[in-house]
Design a protein around this motif. Structure first.
Motif: not given
Ligand code: NAD
Length: 253
Positions: A72-80, A82-86, A133-139, A141-146
């Motif tokens: 869910g939206p309270t999880a760490p951003l990279d896990v959101i 990584g799991v939900n899409h990739f 592009d998972e690396d770009a997506a993780l980067a 995502a880091a600037a956005l709220p959960g």
């Protein structure tokens, strides 16, 4: 009776789907980070690959899959991300050859009505996820709220399903999305307990006067993977007790 993979089988919606499939006489291969036939961390590329290989070692055909694993939206951003899409897309595509060998195969991916009820000004993160592009997506995502990363991860995976209708239709595999509203599971509990998101979750309008239960979602998923749904392909079925209608009363699909 068929053989189905269910991800996220240890809890909530995935556990309910597994139980309904089992009660209908199907064989279920559960995939989860814990308490499953296949234990794998779908947040990591190695875990996704291991999950697909483990299923391949267990069967040479699948008649369906219901992909529920998610955070869910309270999880760490990279896990959101990584799991939900990739994680979902890797399992989807990894299982495709087994599904193509099945009988009337059908897949349901669990999205979310967050794709429609969450106000989003910039959806470029979903485009980045879809580009693979998972690396770009993780980067990004880091600037956005959960809550935004969560909604965009669900938008991306929903679009990923819809992008596959021609290729998968050619192989005889139906594929659809169920977009739940609030459902009483540990994921919703965590959202409601969050200092920022809890009030918003509780304030969502509930035209039926209640949140959903996992069986509400499982029943629709079971229909969509059944032969009775033989002409339903590429659909996004919102199962949210009517909340989306309050948010978008004039949207017709
Ligand atoms: P849940 O927490 O009860 O179940 C999620 C399952 O996913 C758990 O069994 C968990 O172990 C598994 N999982 C989490 N991370 C994983 C990982 N890295 N690798 C493998 N498995 C992992 O939550 P739920 O509400 O049943 O969620 C199921 C799906 O429904 C999710 O995709 C979620 O986004 C979606 N959804 C839930 C709600 C809701 O209100 N509960 C609303 C909309 C959409």
């Amino acid at each position: 009776m068929g053989t189905f993979v269910v991800t996220g089988s240890a809890s909530g919606i995935g556990a309910a789907v597994s139980r309904h499939l089992g009660e209908a006489g199907h064989t279920v291969v559960g995939v989860d980070i814990r308490d499953a036939d296949v234990t794998a961390d779908l947040a990591s590329p190695a875990g996704r690959e291991a999950a697909v290989h483990a299923v391949q070692a267990m069967t040479d055909r699948l008649d369906g899959a219901v992909l529920c694993a998610g955070v869910g939206p309270t999880a760490p951003l990279d896990v959101i991300v990584g799991v939900n899409h990739f994680g979902t897309v890797a399992v989807l595509d990894g299982l495709e050859p087994l599904l193509a060998a099945g009988t009337d195969p059908a897949v349901v991916v669990i999205g979310s009505h967050a794709t429609t009820v969450t106000p989003l000004e910039d959806t470029s993160l979903a485009d980045t996820m879809l580009a693979g592009d998972e690396d770009a997506a993780l980067a990004a995502a880091a600037a956005l709220p959960g809550f935004a990363v969560y909604a965009l991860s669900k938008q991306a995976v929903t679009r990923a399903v819809r992008h596959r209708v021609t290729a998968w239709g050619d192989k005889g595999i139906r594929i659809n999305v169920v977009a739940p509203g609030p459902v009483a599971t540990p994921l919703l509990d965590a959202t409601r307990e969050d200092a920022l998101l809890g009030a918003a979750a509780d304030a969502l309008p509930k035209p039926l006067g209640r949140v959903g239960v996992p069986d509400d979602i499982a029943a629709v998923a079971l229909f969509l993977v059944s032969r009775a749904a033989g002409y339903v392909h590429g659909a996004v079925v919102v199962v949210d007790g009517g909340t989306d209608c309050i948010a978008r009363p004039d949207a017709v699909c």
